[in-house]
Design a protein around this motif. Structure first.
Motif, PDB file in Angstrom:
ATOM      1  N   GLU A   3       0.799  -1.128   0.002  1.00  0.00           N
ATOM      2  CA  GLU A   3       0.054   0.082   0.012  1.00  0.00           C
ATOM      3  C   GLU A   3       0.822   1.375   0.145  1.00  0.00           C
ATOM      4  O   GLU A   3       0.739   2.154  -0.871  1.00  0.00           O
ATOM      5  N   VAL A   4       1.991   1.134   0.906  1.00  0.00           N
ATOM      6  CA  VAL A   4       2.849   2.294   0.773  1.00  0.00           C
ATOM      7  C   VAL A   4       3.504   2.385  -0.646  1.00  0.00           C
ATOM      8  O   VAL A   4       3.929   3.563  -1.363  1.00  0.00           O
ATOM      9  N   ARG A  26       8.391  10.773   6.712  1.00  0.00           N
ATOM     10  CA  ARG A  26       7.633  11.805   7.545  1.00  0.00           C
ATOM     11  C   ARG A  26       6.292  12.061   7.028  1.00  0.00           C
ATOM     12  O   ARG A  26       5.144  12.141   7.256  1.00  0.00           O
ATOM     13  N   LYS A  27       6.437  12.226   5.198  1.00  0.00           N
ATOM     14  CA  LYS A  27       5.160  12.409   4.731  1.00  0.00           C
ATOM     15  C   LYS A  27       4.268  11.087   4.511  1.00  0.00           C
ATOM     16  O   LYS A  27       3.056  11.312   4.608  1.00  0.00           O
ATOM     17  N   LEU A  28       4.849   9.876   4.477  1.00  0.00           N
ATOM     18  CA  LEU A  28       3.930   8.665   4.780  1.00  0.00           C
ATOM     19  C   LEU A  28       3.348   8.544   6.170  1.00  0.00           C
ATOM     20  O   LEU A  28       2.093   7.978   6.188  1.00  0.00           O
ATOM     21  N   ILE A  29       3.949   8.969   7.074  1.00  0.00           N
ATOM     22  CA  ILE A  29       3.507   8.994   8.573  1.00  0.00           C
ATOM     23  C   ILE A  29       2.201   9.804   8.336  1.00  0.00           C
ATOM     24  O   ILE A  29       1.338   9.954   9.038  1.00  0.00           O
ATOM     25  N   ILE A  38       5.945   1.346   6.663  1.00  0.00           N
ATOM     26  CA  ILE A  38       7.008   2.623   6.007  1.00  0.00           C
ATOM     27  C   ILE A  38       8.344   2.001   6.003  1.00  0.00           C
ATOM     28  O   ILE A  38       9.126   2.073   5.088  1.00  0.00           O
ATOM     29  N   GLN A  39       8.823   1.339   7.240  1.00  0.00           N
ATOM     30  CA  GLN A  39      10.283   1.011   7.356  1.00  0.00           C
ATOM     31  C   GLN A  39      10.397  -0.121   6.290  1.00  0.00           C
ATOM     32  O   GLN A  39      11.270  -0.233   5.765  1.00  0.00           O
ATOM     33  N   GLN A  40       9.403  -0.979   6.176  1.00  0.00           N
ATOM     34  CA  GLN A  40       9.563  -2.312   5.025  1.00  0.00           C
ATOM     35  C   GLN A  40       9.530  -1.626   3.658  1.00  0.00           C
ATOM     36  O   GLN A  40      10.644  -2.033   2.972  1.00  0.00           O
TER      37      GLN A  40
END
Length: 174
Positions: A3-4, A26-29, A38-40
């Motif tokens: 999804e990310v 930061r934008k994804l958070i 997000i990390q993956q």
């Protein structure tokens, strides 16, 4: 994670337009994605970035006097030779198990159609092997293919894009 990746693809037209990973994170958070997801995705995107930047092709019509694009030996990478028409890609047992028959068949379809050159195929396979899932679903593989095109700043032609974005579950066979 996927999804990310879809969000990144839709919001940053080319890989070069994508902000640095810290800013992107930061934008994804802010967009509402979970930190682990997000990390993956950022780790996966970093691998894609490394693979795309390390790929250089030596086409038959290119000059063969130089083995590197760059005069700087520190940044030089050996060129990849164009694939012979008679060459055959053999998939390892690990690739067969992790990708599954449906995903491997789709990769072969794209390659036989002339829309997935060998250097991109290898990056697709590398990134698919780094993706979760046993086997990787066909929908996830299609996202991987889109992201590989994205990393090169290319957009697949309309028919390929339609095939990559088409929902096959609603399709009626004739």
């Amino acid at each position: 994670m996927f999804e990310v990746l879809v969000y990144v693809y839709e919001n940053y037209w080319q890989g070069a337009a994508c902000p640095e990973f810290d800013r992107l994170g930061r934008k994804l958070i802010a967009a509402g994605f979970e930190a682990e997801e997000i990390q993956q995705a950022l780790i996966w995107l970093d691998g894609l970035n490394i693979a795309a930047k390390g790929t250089q092709i030596s086409l038959p019509e290119a000059s063969s006097t130089s083995s590197c694009d760059s005069a700087d030996p520190a940044s030089a990478h050996p060129r990849m030779q164009a694939q012979s028409a008679s060459s055959l890609r053999i998939y390892s047992v690990a690739e067969q198990e992790h990708l599954g028959a449906q995903s491997l068949g789709f990769v072969c379809f794209l390659e036989a159609s002339g829309v997935l050159p060998p250097y991109m195929r290898e990056i697709v396979l590398d990134r698919a092997m780094a993706a979760p899932g046993d086997p990787v679903s066909l929908d996830d593989l299609k996202i991987i293919v889109l992201m590989v095109y994205w990393s090169f700043g290319e957009e697949p032609d309309a028919l390929v894009l339609d095939e990559l974005c088409d929902d096959t579950e609603g399709r009626l066979a004739h």
